[in-house]
Design an enzyme around this catalytic site. Structure first.
Site: not given
Length: 309
Positions: A146, A167, A227, A229, A258, A277
């Site tokens: 994307g 993908s 980076t 999920r 987190e 994050h």
């Protein structure tokens, strides 16, 4: 309208927008159970997925009328529950460039062993102890193509890398104009990759997609960067391949829990380069988040909510 800003880790929310005329409380420390602190809140501003808003939490906040999240997508908000409790949920803009930049910070840090060499520089260690991995001529595998995947691909091409993408619904027609090859499958992509980077949206279809069998396709010299999920990668399988050094290393910015507990084994592994994050954490993004959050509050108070999710 009493407003509470949650998880302002850096203490910058008030400095990044004009909150004048609003009754605002800012909480910097993460609260595992924020219900008591939010009991009187009519508006809550949250940062990404730092604090999930579940059905049970909505049920404990009868005064809540407006929930604002940074960004226009937040999988940790139960939107159905929000509607059931009469809570309006609004978002903000969010730039695409910061996660791309952090992806390359992690990838380059892994390739050139920057943490090891920087630590040695400051601690009086050896002057050169590692040999860096080349990027030029190596294969960059992208899981997802994307906006973020495309941006990462363009940087890879600039470094002279061979870029391949995959993908579930990706086609050659989408990747070839970017000078990128289409892999035949996830396993094919990972088997080719010297560096593999994840840029997929978390969904039922992608949760746990990179499992033990997929990780086994990576070369012993390959690096994995996530980076996106954490839940896209099987955490047990990832820990195992890193512990047993079946891949060269991983660059991680996202985690199951987190902040990551101090006792988590990931914190002990020398082949993990990790950041807490930070993918979206930049000056420009924060200005956008908090400025538009204030705009959302004023619009809601005027009876014309904007950026509704």
């Amino acid at each position: 309208m009493r407003c509470v800003v949650l998880d302002d880790y850096q203490g910058v929310a008030l400095a990044n927008a004009d909150w004048s005329g609003l009754d605002v409380t800012v909480l910097r420390d993460h609260l595992p159970d924020p219900a008591a602190e939010l009991a009187d809140a009519e508006c809550v501003v949250i940062m990404r997925e730092r604090t999930p808003f579940t059905a049970s939490l909505f049920a404990q906040l009868p005064k809540l009328k407006l929930l604002i999240t940074s960004g226009m997508r937040n999988a940790s908000i139960d939107l159905d529950a929000a509607r059931e409790h009469g809570v309006t949920v609004c978002g903000t803009g969010s730039a695409k460039t910061p996660p791309t930049e952090l992806t390359w910070a992690l990838l380059l840090g892994l390739a050139r062993h920057l943490v090891v060499e920087n630590a040695a520089f400051h601690d009086g260690g050896p002057w050169q102890s590692t040999v860096g991995a080349d990027l030029s001529g190596r294969t960059l595998g992208l899981l997802g193509f994307g906006h973020l995947g495309k941006a990462v691909a363009r940087v890879g091409k600039a470094f002279g890398m061979d870029v391949v993408a995959w993908s579930p619904n990706l086609t050659a027609e989408r990747v070839e104009p970017e000078g990128v090859r289409l892999a035949g499958s996830l396993h094919d992509l990972l088997a080719q990759s010297d560096f593999a980077s994840i840029h997929l949206v978390l969904s039922d279809r992608t949760r746990g997609l990179v499992d033990a069998d997929a990780l086994a396709c990576l070369k012993p010299t390959a690096f994995l960067v996530n980076t996106s999920r954490s839940a896209i990668v099987d955490p047990v399988a990832l820990l195992e391949v890193l512990r047993e050094r079946r891949i060269a290393g991983a660059g991680l910015d996202v985690f199951e829990v987190e902040p990551l507990p101090l006792t988590d084994e990931l914190r002990t592994l020398p082949n993990v380069l990790a950041t807490p994050h930070l993918g979206y954490v930049t000056e420009a993004n924060y200005r956008t988040y908090f400025t538009e959050a204030v705009e959302n509050i004023h619009a809601f108070r005027a009876g014309e909510p904007i950026r509704k999710l």
